[in-house]
Write a protein that holds these residues in place. Structure first.
Motif, short mmCIF file in Angstrom:
data_model
loop_
_atom_site.label_atom_id
_atom_site.label_comp_id
_atom_site.label_asym_id
_atom_site.label_seq_id
_atom_site.Cartn_x
_atom_site.Cartn_y
_atom_site.Cartn_z
N GLY A 152 35.88 -18.84 -41.03
CA GLY A 152 36.43 -19.84 -41.94
C GLY A 152 36.67 -19.33 -43.34
O GLY A 152 36.22 -19.95 -44.31
N PHE A 153 37.39 -18.23 -43.49
CA PHE A 153 37.64 -17.67 -44.83
C PHE A 153 38.12 -18.74 -45.81
O PHE A 153 37.71 -18.76 -46.95
N ASP A 154 39.04 -19.58 -45.34
CA ASP A 154 39.66 -20.55 -46.25
C ASP A 154 38.71 -21.68 -46.64
O ASP A 154 39.05 -22.50 -47.49
N GLY A 155 37.56 -21.72 -46.07
CA GLY A 155 36.60 -22.77 -46.42
C GLY A 155 35.66 -22.38 -47.54
O GLY A 155 34.81 -23.18 -47.93
N TYR A 156 35.80 -21.19 -48.07
CA TYR A 156 34.88 -20.70 -49.09
C TYR A 156 35.64 -20.23 -50.32
O TYR A 156 36.84 -20.00 -50.29
N ARG A 157 34.93 -20.07 -51.40
CA ARG A 157 35.49 -19.52 -52.64
C ARG A 157 34.78 -18.19 -52.89
O ARG A 157 33.56 -18.10 -52.79
N TYR A 158 35.56 -17.18 -53.22
CA TYR A 158 35.03 -15.85 -53.46
C TYR A 158 35.35 -15.45 -54.88
O TYR A 158 36.47 -15.65 -55.35
N GLU A 159 34.38 -14.86 -55.55
CA GLU A 159 34.57 -14.36 -56.90
C GLU A 159 34.00 -12.97 -56.98
O GLU A 159 32.86 -12.73 -56.60
N LEU A 160 34.79 -12.04 -57.47
CA LEU A 160 34.34 -10.67 -57.66
C LEU A 160 34.94 -10.17 -58.95
O LEU A 160 36.16 -10.02 -59.05
#
Length: 176
Positions: free
Chosen positions: A159-167
């Protein structure tokens, strides 16, 4: 003195894990951790091993190992009383403790040996590595990408689109 310090660290690990479980909505596992923290003693091999854990119980995920062993026992059906206490049922804390204590006494060897393996957790943070690779493949090919997994992540890594990623300054995914 060493024994008392080891026991204090183990009980602290159960407190920390209970708090984490509650924050994540796993109230049942939190209750198990609290009951073990408050009532587990060294009269069983399982209890003695936990309360005398060599090294750092948190680094070894001892509380999750213990909860996982009890869950495995309940799900196996080998202890019908324990199975009946697990979700979707909602036992009172005293009833759950009686079931846990009985399971520890009756299945001490199984639970003791279950502590040998660290648990597999389903943390969505692992998706970040998969997402990076998927984005590179999608960028390089321009084609849609299907991700298939064998169940080790309970589907969470799909479910990549279900999360928020910050780097650093980069952000990907929906806002929270």
């Amino acid at each position: 003195m060493q024994r008392a310090a080891a026991e204090a660290r183990a009980r602290e690990e159960f407190s920390g894990q209970a708090n984490g479980c509650r924050r994540m909505g796993s109230d049942f596992t939190a209750l198990i951790c609290e009951l073990l923290r408050d009532r587990l003693d060294a009269s069983s091999r399982f209890g003695a091993r936990i309360l005398n854990w060599p090294g750092e119980p948190r680094a070894a995920a001892v509380a999750l190992r213990a909860a996982g062993g009890l869950n495995a026992l309940a799900r196996s059906g080998r202890d019908r009383n324990l199975t009946a206490l697990y979700p979707p049922n909602r036992p009172a804390p005293e009833a759950l403790w009686r079931g846990l204590a009985h399971a520890i006494a009756e299945h001490d060897g199984f639970l003791h040996d279950y502590l040998d393996s660290a648990p597999q957790t389903n943390e969505v943070r692992r998706c970040s590595v998969l997402l990076g690779g998927a984005l590179l493949i999608a960028s390089a090919t321009g084609l849609p990408l299907d991700v298939i997994e064998i169940g080790a992540s309970a589907g969470l890594n799909l479910g990549f689109d279900g999360y928020r990623y910050e780097l650093g300054g980069a952000v990907w995914g929906a806002s929270t």
